[in-house]
Design a protein around this motif. Structure first.
Motif, mmCIF file in Angstrom:
data_model
loop_
_atom_site.group_PDB
_atom_site.id
_atom_site.type_symbol
_atom_site.label_atom_id
_atom_site.label_comp_id
_atom_site.label_asym_id
_atom_site.label_seq_id
_atom_site.Cartn_x
_atom_site.Cartn_y
_atom_site.Cartn_z
ATOM 1 N N PRO A 103 -15.321 -43.723 -11.124
ATOM 2 C CA PRO A 103 -14.535 -44.262 -10.013
ATOM 3 C C PRO A 103 -13.072 -43.869 -10.152
ATOM 4 O O PRO A 103 -12.469 -44.038 -11.214
ATOM 5 N N PHE A 104 -12.511 -43.326 -9.100
ATOM 6 C CA PHE A 104 -11.153 -42.814 -9.177
ATOM 7 C C PHE A 104 -10.450 -43.048 -7.852
ATOM 8 O O PHE A 104 -10.776 -42.443 -6.842
ATOM 9 N N ALA A 105 -9.488 -43.961 -7.863
ATOM 10 C CA ALA A 105 -8.663 -44.257 -6.693
ATOM 11 C C ALA A 105 -7.202 -44.167 -7.128
ATOM 12 O O ALA A 105 -6.574 -45.174 -7.451
ATOM 13 N N PRO A 106 -6.647 -42.946 -7.189
ATOM 14 C CA PRO A 106 -5.316 -42.752 -7.760
ATOM 15 C C PRO A 106 -4.199 -43.348 -6.921
ATOM 16 O O PRO A 106 -4.278 -43.403 -5.691
ATOM 17 N N HIS A 107 -3.173 -43.777 -7.618
ATOM 18 C CA HIS A 107 -1.981 -44.364 -6.996
ATOM 19 C C HIS A 107 -0.797 -43.487 -7.418
ATOM 20 O O HIS A 107 -0.734 -42.327 -7.056
ATOM 21 N N GLY A 108 0.126 -44.017 -8.235
ATOM 22 C CA GLY A 108 1.250 -43.229 -8.690
ATOM 23 C C GLY A 108 0.850 -42.143 -9.676
ATOM 24 O O GLY A 108 -0.095 -42.311 -10.450
ATOM 25 N N ILE A 109 1.566 -41.022 -9.662
ATOM 26 C CA ILE A 109 1.254 -39.891 -10.553
ATOM 27 C C ILE A 109 2.534 -39.340 -11.173
ATOM 28 O O ILE A 109 3.643 -39.557 -10.662
ATOM 29 N N SER A 110 2.359 -38.613 -12.268
ATOM 30 C CA SER A 110 3.468 -37.900 -12.898
ATOM 31 C C SER A 110 2.927 -36.646 -13.557
ATOM 32 O O SER A 110 1.754 -36.596 -13.950
ATOM 33 N N THR A 117 0.638 -25.225 -19.913
ATOM 34 C CA THR A 117 -0.279 -26.296 -19.523
ATOM 35 C C THR A 117 0.492 -27.503 -19.011
ATOM 36 O O THR A 117 1.496 -27.916 -19.599
ATOM 37 N N TYR A 118 -0.014 -28.057 -17.913
ATOM 38 C CA TYR A 118 0.553 -29.283 -17.362
ATOM 39 C C TYR A 118 -0.253 -30.497 -17.839
ATOM 40 O O TYR A 118 -1.493 -30.450 -17.871
ATOM 41 N N THR A 119 0.451 -31.552 -18.200
ATOM 42 C CA THR A 119 -0.185 -32.854 -18.378
ATOM 43 C C THR A 119 0.074 -33.664 -17.117
ATOM 44 O O THR A 119 1.221 -33.762 -16.659
ATOM 45 N N ILE A 120 -0.983 -34.214 -16.550
ATOM 46 C CA ILE A 120 -0.875 -35.047 -15.349
ATOM 47 C C ILE A 120 -1.477 -36.414 -15.655
ATOM 48 O O ILE A 120 -2.572 -36.498 -16.218
ATOM 49 N N MET A 121 -0.764 -37.464 -15.304
ATOM 50 C CA MET A 121 -1.298 -38.815 -15.454
ATOM 51 C C MET A 121 -1.280 -39.512 -14.107
ATOM 52 O O MET A 121 -0.355 -39.321 -13.311
ATOM 53 N N ALA A 122 -2.307 -40.325 -13.872
ATOM 54 C CA ALA A 122 -2.453 -41.024 -12.594
ATOM 55 C C ALA A 122 -2.839 -42.472 -12.832
ATOM 56 O O ALA A 122 -3.735 -42.762 -13.633
ATOM 57 N N ILE A 123 -2.163 -43.378 -12.134
ATOM 58 C CA ILE A 123 -2.596 -44.780 -12.106
ATOM 59 C C ILE A 123 -3.903 -44.850 -11.330
ATOM 60 O O ILE A 123 -4.018 -44.305 -10.230
ATOM 61 N N ILE A 132 -4.958 -45.762 -16.743
ATOM 62 C CA ILE A 132 -4.213 -44.524 -16.583
ATOM 63 C C ILE A 132 -5.137 -43.389 -16.975
ATOM 64 O O ILE A 132 -5.678 -43.375 -18.093
ATOM 65 N N GLU A 133 -5.352 -42.471 -16.054
ATOM 66 C CA GLU A 133 -6.216 -41.327 -16.321
ATOM 67 C C GLU A 133 -5.346 -40.123 -16.700
ATOM 68 O O GLU A 133 -4.371 -39.810 -16.005
ATOM 69 N N VAL A 134 -5.715 -39.473 -17.791
ATOM 70 C CA VAL A 134 -4.927 -38.367 -18.330
ATOM 71 C C VAL A 134 -5.678 -37.053 -18.118
ATOM 72 O O VAL A 134 -6.862 -36.936 -18.478
ATOM 73 N N PHE A 135 -4.988 -36.068 -17.542
ATOM 74 C CA PHE A 135 -5.586 -34.769 -17.245
ATOM 75 C C PHE A 135 -4.705 -33.654 -17.817
ATOM 76 O O PHE A 135 -3.505 -33.828 -18.030
ATOM 77 N N SER A 136 -5.319 -32.495 -18.003
ATOM 78 C CA SER A 136 -4.564 -31.276 -18.284
ATOM 79 C C SER A 136 -4.897 -30.258 -17.207
ATOM 80 O O SER A 136 -6.037 -30.156 -16.750
ATOM 81 N N THR A 147 -8.867 -41.868 -20.933
ATOM 82 C CA THR A 147 -8.505 -43.029 -20.123
ATOM 83 C C THR A 147 -7.740 -44.009 -20.997
ATOM 84 O O THR A 147 -8.159 -44.304 -22.119
ATOM 85 N N ILE A 148 -6.622 -44.506 -20.486
ATOM 86 C CA ILE A 148 -5.805 -45.475 -21.220
ATOM 87 C C ILE A 148 -5.846 -46.808 -20.494
ATOM 88 O O ILE A 148 -5.585 -46.882 -19.282
ATOM 89 N N THR A 149 -6.202 -47.867 -21.216
ATOM 90 C CA THR A 149 -6.165 -49.221 -20.666
ATOM 91 C C THR A 149 -5.396 -50.117 -21.634
ATOM 92 O O THR A 149 -5.347 -49.851 -22.838
ATOM 93 N N ASP A 150 -4.831 -51.188 -21.100
ATOM 94 C CA ASP A 150 -4.082 -52.119 -21.936
ATOM 95 C C ASP A 150 -3.773 -53.361 -21.105
ATOM 96 O O ASP A 150 -3.570 -53.257 -19.881
ATOM 97 N N PRO A 151 -3.717 -54.550 -21.728
ATOM 98 C CA PRO A 151 -3.346 -55.762 -20.998
ATOM 99 C C PRO A 151 -1.962 -55.683 -20.347
ATOM 100 O O PRO A 151 -1.675 -56.416 -19.395
ATOM 101 N N SER A 152 -1.095 -54.813 -20.864
ATOM 102 C CA SER A 152 0.240 -54.649 -20.284
ATOM 103 C C SER A 152 0.176 -54.080 -18.864
ATOM 104 O O SER A 152 1.118 -54.255 -18.087
ATOM 105 N N LEU A 153 -0.920 -53.394 -18.539
ATOM 106 C CA LEU A 153 -1.088 -52.815 -17.204
ATOM 107 C C LEU A 153 -1.617 -53.888 -16.263
ATOM 108 O O LEU A 153 -2.753 -53.848 -15.794
ATOM 109 N N LYS A 154 -0.764 -54.849 -15.976
ATOM 110 C CA LYS A 154 -1.152 -56.016 -15.180
ATOM 111 C C LYS A 154 -1.358 -55.661 -13.711
ATOM 112 O O LYS A 154 -2.331 -56.062 -13.079
#
Length: 348
Positions: A103-110, A117-123, A132-136, A147-154
Protein backbone atom coordinates in the motif's frame (compact mmCIF):
# COMPACT_ATOMS: atom_id res chain seq x y z
CA UNK A 1 -30.48 33.97 38.51
CA UNK A 2 -28.21 36.97 38.04
CA UNK A 3 -25.13 34.73 38.33
CA UNK A 4 -26.55 32.34 35.73
CA UNK A 5 -27.07 35.23 33.30
CA UNK A 6 -23.51 36.42 33.80
CA UNK A 7 -22.11 32.95 33.19
CA UNK A 8 -24.28 32.59 30.09
CA UNK A 9 -23.10 35.99 28.82
CA UNK A 10 -19.45 35.10 29.41
CA UNK A 11 -19.84 31.80 27.56
CA UNK A 12 -21.60 33.57 24.69
CA UNK A 13 -18.79 36.15 24.43
CA UNK A 14 -16.15 33.41 24.47
CA UNK A 15 -17.93 31.43 21.75
CA UNK A 16 -18.36 34.50 19.56
CA UNK A 17 -14.71 35.47 20.10
CA UNK A 18 -13.60 31.95 19.12
CA UNK A 19 -15.74 31.98 15.97
CA UNK A 20 -14.51 35.44 14.98
CA UNK A 21 -10.88 34.45 15.58
CA UNK A 22 -11.33 31.30 13.48
CA UNK A 23 -12.92 33.14 10.56
CA UNK A 24 -10.34 35.92 10.52
CA UNK A 25 -7.27 33.75 11.04
CA UNK A 26 -8.22 31.25 8.32
CA UNK A 27 -8.74 33.87 5.60
CA UNK A 28 -12.50 33.42 5.47
CA UNK A 29 -13.14 37.09 4.69
CA UNK A 30 -10.38 37.43 2.13
CA UNK A 31 -11.47 38.33 -1.39
CA UNK A 32 -9.76 36.05 -3.89
CA UNK A 33 -9.27 37.65 -7.29
CA UNK A 34 -7.60 35.78 -10.16
CA UNK A 35 -4.06 36.97 -10.78
CA UNK A 36 -1.31 35.65 -13.05
CA UNK A 37 0.99 37.32 -15.52
CA UNK A 38 1.55 34.33 -17.76
CA UNK A 39 -0.17 31.33 -19.30
CA UNK A 40 -0.89 27.65 -18.77
CA UNK A 41 1.62 25.62 -20.78
CA UNK A 42 0.22 22.19 -20.01
CA UNK A 43 -2.34 20.37 -17.89
CA UNK A 44 -0.81 17.09 -16.78
CA UNK A 45 -3.40 14.39 -16.12
CA UNK A 46 -2.34 13.10 -12.71
CA UNK A 47 -4.60 13.07 -9.65
CA UNK A 48 -3.61 14.55 -6.32
CA UNK A 49 -0.11 15.71 -7.29
CA UNK A 50 0.44 16.98 -3.76
CA UNK A 51 4.20 17.51 -3.76
CA UNK A 52 6.74 18.21 -6.52
CA UNK A 53 10.52 18.47 -6.26
CA UNK A 54 13.05 19.21 -9.01
CA UNK A 55 16.53 18.06 -9.93
CA UNK A 56 18.12 21.11 -11.54
CA UNK A 57 21.22 19.09 -12.37
CA UNK A 58 19.41 16.48 -14.47
CA UNK A 59 16.32 18.47 -15.48
CA UNK A 60 13.50 16.33 -14.12
CA UNK A 61 10.85 16.50 -11.42
CA UNK A 62 9.56 13.86 -9.04
CA UNK A 63 5.84 14.10 -8.38
CA UNK A 64 4.01 12.58 -5.42
CA UNK A 65 0.53 11.55 -6.54
CA UNK A 66 -2.35 9.98 -4.62
CA UNK A 67 -5.90 9.67 -5.90
CA UNK A 68 -7.80 11.28 -3.03
CA UNK A 69 -11.59 11.34 -2.91
CA UNK A 70 -11.84 13.03 0.49
CA UNK A 71 -9.29 14.08 3.07
CA UNK A 72 -8.73 12.60 5.56
CA UNK A 73 -9.34 9.30 3.72
CA UNK A 74 -12.10 6.89 4.65
CA UNK A 75 -10.58 3.90 2.84
CA UNK A 76 -7.20 2.73 1.58
CA UNK A 77 -5.81 5.05 -1.07
CA UNK A 78 -3.27 4.23 -3.75
CA UNK A 79 -0.76 6.48 -5.42
CA UNK A 80 2.74 6.61 -6.81
CA UNK A 81 5.90 8.52 -7.51
CA UNK A 82 6.25 9.85 -11.05
CA UNK A 83 9.18 11.28 -12.97
CA UNK A 84 8.48 14.25 -15.22
CA UNK A 85 11.18 15.15 -17.76
CA UNK A 86 11.74 18.87 -18.20
CA UNK A 87 14.54 19.20 -20.75
CA UNK A 88 12.67 18.60 -24.02
CA UNK A 89 9.54 20.56 -23.23
CA UNK A 90 7.33 17.55 -23.92
CA UNK A 91 6.87 16.92 -20.17
CA UNK A 92 6.69 13.15 -20.55
CA UNK A 93 5.68 11.52 -17.28
CA UNK A 94 6.34 7.95 -16.08
CA UNK A 95 5.12 6.00 -13.05
CA UNK A 96 8.22 4.86 -11.15
CA UNK A 97 6.34 2.78 -8.56
CA UNK A 98 3.97 0.83 -10.80
CA UNK A 99 5.46 -2.48 -9.63
CA UNK A 100 5.60 -1.60 -5.90
CA UNK A 101 3.89 -4.42 -4.00
CA UNK A 102 2.62 -2.62 -0.92
CA UNK A 103 0.00 0.00 0.00
CA UNK A 104 1.43 3.32 -1.06
CA UNK A 105 -0.29 6.70 -0.73
CA UNK A 106 2.59 9.22 -0.84
CA UNK A 107 2.38 12.67 0.67
CA UNK A 108 5.47 14.85 1.18
CA UNK A 109 8.70 13.88 -0.62
CA UNK A 110 12.37 14.81 -0.66
CA UNK A 111 15.28 13.94 -2.92
CA UNK A 112 19.07 14.22 -2.72
CA UNK A 113 21.84 13.11 -5.08
CA UNK A 114 25.15 11.47 -4.22
CA UNK A 115 27.46 10.52 -7.08
CA UNK A 116 25.05 9.27 -9.77
CA UNK A 117 22.31 7.93 -7.48
CA UNK A 118 19.36 9.76 -5.98
CA UNK A 119 17.88 8.92 -2.60
CA UNK A 120 14.15 9.66 -2.49
CA UNK A 121 12.00 9.49 0.62
CA UNK A 122 8.22 9.75 0.76
CA UNK A 123 5.73 10.07 3.60
CA UNK A 124 3.28 7.17 3.25
CA UNK A 125 -0.20 7.04 4.77
CA UNK A 126 -2.06 3.73 4.92
CA UNK A 127 -4.87 2.36 7.04
CA UNK A 128 -2.23 0.48 9.03
CA UNK A 129 -0.39 3.68 9.93
CA UNK A 130 2.27 6.12 8.78
CA UNK A 131 5.72 5.37 7.45
CA UNK A 132 8.62 6.76 5.47
CA UNK A 133 9.43 4.82 2.32
CA UNK A 134 13.04 4.98 1.14
CA UNK A 135 13.96 4.58 -2.54
CA UNK A 136 17.04 4.86 -4.73
CA UNK A 137 16.86 6.20 -8.27
CA UNK A 138 19.56 5.33 -10.80
CA UNK A 139 19.32 5.62 -14.59
CA UNK A 140 15.56 6.07 -14.40
CA UNK A 141 15.02 2.93 -12.29
CA UNK A 142 13.48 3.32 -8.84
CA UNK A 143 14.20 0.66 -6.22
CA UNK A 144 12.46 0.44 -2.86
CA UNK A 145 15.13 0.07 -0.17
CA UNK A 146 13.37 0.08 3.19
CA UNK A 147 10.48 1.31 5.34
CA UNK A 148 10.96 3.49 8.42
CA UNK A 149 8.35 3.63 11.19
CA UNK A 150 8.49 5.21 14.63
CA UNK A 151 6.05 6.51 17.29
CA UNK A 152 7.47 9.99 16.61
CA UNK A 153 5.69 9.91 13.23
CA UNK A 154 2.39 10.89 14.82
CA UNK A 155 0.94 12.76 11.87
CA UNK A 156 3.76 13.15 9.32
CA UNK A 157 3.24 15.61 6.51
CA UNK A 158 6.51 16.50 4.79
CA UNK A 159 10.17 15.52 4.84
CA UNK A 160 13.52 17.02 3.87
CA UNK A 161 16.77 15.09 3.46
CA UNK A 162 20.09 16.32 4.81
CA UNK A 163 21.91 13.34 3.30
CA UNK A 164 20.94 9.78 2.36
CA UNK A 165 20.48 8.82 6.05
CA UNK A 166 19.50 11.97 7.96
CA UNK A 167 16.31 13.97 7.58
CA UNK A 168 13.65 16.18 9.20
CA UNK A 169 9.91 15.45 9.28
CA UNK A 170 6.96 17.69 10.15
CA UNK A 171 4.03 16.37 12.18
CA UNK A 172 1.07 18.55 11.25
CA UNK A 173 -0.92 17.68 14.38
CA UNK A 174 -0.12 17.35 18.05
CA UNK A 175 -3.56 15.80 18.58
CA UNK A 176 -4.95 13.38 16.02
CA UNK A 177 -8.51 13.16 17.36
CA UNK A 178 -11.01 14.63 19.80
CA UNK A 179 -11.28 18.13 21.22
CA UNK A 180 -7.54 18.71 20.92
CA UNK A 181 -7.62 18.22 17.16
CA UNK A 182 -10.66 20.50 16.93
CA UNK A 183 -8.88 23.35 18.70
CA UNK A 184 -5.76 22.81 16.59
CA UNK A 185 -7.63 23.13 13.34
CA UNK A 186 -10.17 25.81 14.23
CA UNK A 187 -8.50 27.66 17.08
CA UNK A 188 -4.98 27.57 15.67
CA UNK A 189 -3.56 25.76 18.70
CA UNK A 190 0.23 25.61 18.20
CA UNK A 191 1.16 22.09 19.29
CA UNK A 192 2.62 20.39 16.19
CA UNK A 193 6.34 19.78 15.76
CA UNK A 194 9.41 18.88 13.72
CA UNK A 195 11.41 15.72 14.41
CA UNK A 196 14.93 14.89 13.28
CA UNK A 197 16.31 11.46 12.37
CA UNK A 198 20.07 11.40 12.95
CA UNK A 199 20.57 8.06 11.23
CA UNK A 200 19.75 6.07 14.35
CA UNK A 201 16.94 7.72 16.31
CA UNK A 202 14.26 10.40 16.15
CA UNK A 203 14.35 13.48 18.36
CA UNK A 204 12.05 16.50 18.56
CA UNK A 205 13.86 19.65 17.41
CA UNK A 206 11.06 22.22 17.11
CA UNK A 207 7.61 22.53 18.64
CA UNK A 208 4.89 25.10 19.24
CA UNK A 209 3.94 25.26 15.56
CA UNK A 210 0.40 25.71 14.25
CA UNK A 211 -0.02 22.83 11.77
CA UNK A 212 3.60 22.21 10.74
CA UNK A 213 3.44 21.41 7.04
CA UNK A 214 6.02 21.92 4.28
CA UNK A 215 9.69 21.80 5.16
CA UNK A 216 12.91 22.43 3.26
CA UNK A 217 16.60 23.04 3.89
CA UNK A 218 19.02 25.39 2.17
CA UNK A 219 22.51 23.90 2.68
CA UNK A 220 24.23 26.96 1.21
CA UNK A 221 22.83 29.17 3.96
CA UNK A 222 22.31 26.46 6.59
CA UNK A 223 18.67 27.51 7.01
CA UNK A 224 15.65 25.30 7.58
CA UNK A 225 12.19 26.54 6.62
CA UNK A 226 8.90 25.21 8.02
CA UNK A 227 5.48 26.20 6.69
CA UNK A 228 2.69 26.90 9.15
CA UNK A 229 -0.48 27.21 7.05
CA UNK A 230 -2.62 27.72 10.14
CA UNK A 231 -0.33 30.58 11.17
CA UNK A 232 -0.13 31.99 7.61
CA UNK A 233 3.66 32.07 8.01
CA UNK A 234 6.98 30.39 7.28
CA UNK A 235 9.25 29.76 10.25
CA UNK A 236 13.01 30.14 9.81
CA UNK A 237 15.62 28.16 11.75
CA UNK A 238 19.38 27.79 11.64
CA UNK A 239 20.72 24.24 11.83
CA UNK A 240 23.40 23.15 14.29
CA UNK A 241 25.95 20.43 13.55
CA UNK A 242 24.12 18.03 15.88
CA UNK A 243 20.86 18.57 13.96
CA UNK A 244 19.21 20.76 16.60
CA UNK A 245 17.55 23.96 15.45
CA UNK A 246 17.72 27.59 16.56
CA UNK A 247 14.63 29.65 15.78
CA UNK A 248 15.34 32.89 13.90
CA UNK A 249 11.98 34.42 12.96
CA UNK A 250 8.59 34.05 11.30
CA UNK A 251 7.88 35.30 7.78
CA UNK A 252 4.23 36.47 7.55
CA UNK A 253 2.84 35.24 4.21
CA UNK A 254 -0.83 36.23 4.37
CA UNK A 255 -1.94 32.82 3.12
CA UNK A 256 -2.01 29.18 4.18
CA UNK A 257 1.45 28.10 2.99
CA UNK A 258 1.75 24.38 2.24
CA UNK A 259 4.85 22.69 0.73
CA UNK A 260 8.08 24.67 0.30
CA UNK A 261 10.55 24.29 -2.56
CA UNK A 262 13.83 26.17 -3.03
CA UNK A 263 14.91 27.08 -6.54
CA UNK A 264 18.52 27.22 -7.77
CA UNK A 265 18.72 30.91 -6.87
CA UNK A 266 17.65 30.33 -3.27
CA UNK A 267 14.09 31.66 -3.56
CA UNK A 268 11.32 29.86 -1.68
CA UNK A 269 8.20 28.75 -3.57
CA UNK A 270 5.00 27.57 -1.95
CA UNK A 271 1.58 26.44 -3.07
CA UNK A 272 -0.90 27.89 -0.59
CA UNK A 273 -4.53 28.03 0.55
CA UNK A 274 -5.94 31.59 0.78
CA UNK A 275 -9.08 30.35 2.59
CA UNK A 276 -8.42 27.39 4.90
CA UNK A 277 -12.08 26.80 5.78
CA UNK A 278 -13.04 26.66 2.12
CA UNK A 279 -10.17 24.24 1.49
CA UNK A 280 -11.28 22.02 4.37
CA UNK A 281 -14.82 21.92 2.99
CA UNK A 282 -13.43 21.09 -0.47
CA UNK A 283 -11.22 18.32 0.93
CA UNK A 284 -14.23 16.83 2.71
CA UNK A 285 -16.29 16.84 -0.50
CA UNK A 286 -18.62 19.62 0.68
CA UNK A 287 -17.44 22.20 -1.90
CA UNK A 288 -16.61 21.73 -5.58
CA UNK A 289 -13.63 24.07 -5.57
CA UNK A 290 -11.20 25.86 -3.27
CA UNK A 291 -8.98 28.85 -4.10
CA UNK A 292 -5.29 28.44 -4.89
CA UNK A 293 -2.25 30.63 -4.54
CA UNK A 294 1.44 30.46 -5.41
CA UNK A 295 3.90 32.71 -3.62
CA UNK A 296 7.61 33.39 -4.01
CA UNK A 297 9.60 34.34 -0.91
CA UNK A 298 12.99 36.01 -1.07
CA UNK A 299 14.76 35.69 2.27
CA UNK A 300 17.91 37.78 2.69
CA UNK A 301 18.55 37.81 6.41
CA UNK A 302 16.66 38.43 9.65
CA UNK A 303 13.99 41.09 9.16
CA UNK A 304 14.84 41.35 5.47
CA UNK A 305 12.52 39.38 3.20
CA UNK A 306 9.83 39.86 0.58
CA UNK A 307 6.72 37.88 -0.31
CA UNK A 308 5.39 38.04 -3.87
CA UNK A 309 2.06 36.72 -5.14
CA UNK A 310 2.77 34.90 -8.39
CA UNK A 311 -0.51 33.11 -9.08
CA UNK A 312 -3.95 33.42 -7.49
CA UNK A 313 -7.02 31.52 -8.68
CA UNK A 314 -10.54 31.26 -7.31
CA UNK A 315 -10.52 27.48 -7.76
CA UNK A 316 -11.99 27.16 -11.23
CA UNK A 317 -8.62 26.54 -12.90
CA UNK A 318 -6.95 24.83 -9.94
CA UNK A 319 -8.22 23.96 -6.48
CA UNK A 320 -6.30 23.30 -3.29
CA UNK A 321 -2.80 24.22 -4.48
CA UNK A 322 -0.22 22.51 -2.27
CA UNK A 323 3.15 22.93 -3.99
CA UNK A 324 4.97 25.10 -6.48
CA UNK A 325 8.48 25.06 -7.86
CA UNK A 326 10.24 27.01 -10.59
CA UNK A 327 12.27 25.71 -13.51
CA UNK A 328 13.51 28.55 -15.68
CA UNK A 329 10.44 30.54 -16.67
CA UNK A 330 8.16 27.61 -15.82
CA UNK A 331 6.24 27.01 -12.59
CA UNK A 332 5.12 23.50 -11.72
CA UNK A 333 2.08 23.61 -9.46
CA UNK A 334 0.75 20.68 -7.43
CA UNK A 335 -2.55 20.25 -5.64
CA UNK A 336 -4.24 17.94 -3.14
CA UNK A 337 -7.21 16.48 -5.03
CA UNK A 338 -7.56 17.76 -8.61
CA UNK A 339 -7.37 15.29 -11.50
CA UNK A 340 -4.52 17.25 -13.09
CA UNK A 341 -1.75 19.66 -12.21
CA UNK A 342 -0.63 22.74 -14.10
CA UNK A 343 2.62 23.79 -15.68
CA UNK A 344 2.62 27.57 -15.95
CA UNK A 345 4.86 29.94 -17.85
CA UNK A 346 5.66 33.32 -16.39
CA UNK A 347 5.13 36.42 -18.46
CA UNK A 348 7.97 38.67 -19.55
Amino acid sequence: MRVTKRITLIILVLVLSFITHTLVSTGFFRTVENQFDGKVVKKVALPGAEDITISYVDSFAIVSSTHRLVYPPKKEEQGGLYILELKSGNFDITNLTASLKKPFAPHGISMIKKDSTYTIMAINHTLEGHSIEVFSLYNGNLIHKRTITDPSLKSPNDIVLIDENRFYVTNDHGYTKGIGKFFEEYGGLSVSNVVYFDGEKFIEVADGIAYANGINFDPKRNLLYVASPRGFEIKVYSRNKDGLLDFIEDIPCGTGVDNIEIDNEGHLWSGAHPNLLRFKAYAQGKENTAPSEVIKVTYREKNEYSVEKIYVNDGEMMSGSSSATAFGDLILTGNVMDDEFLILKKGK
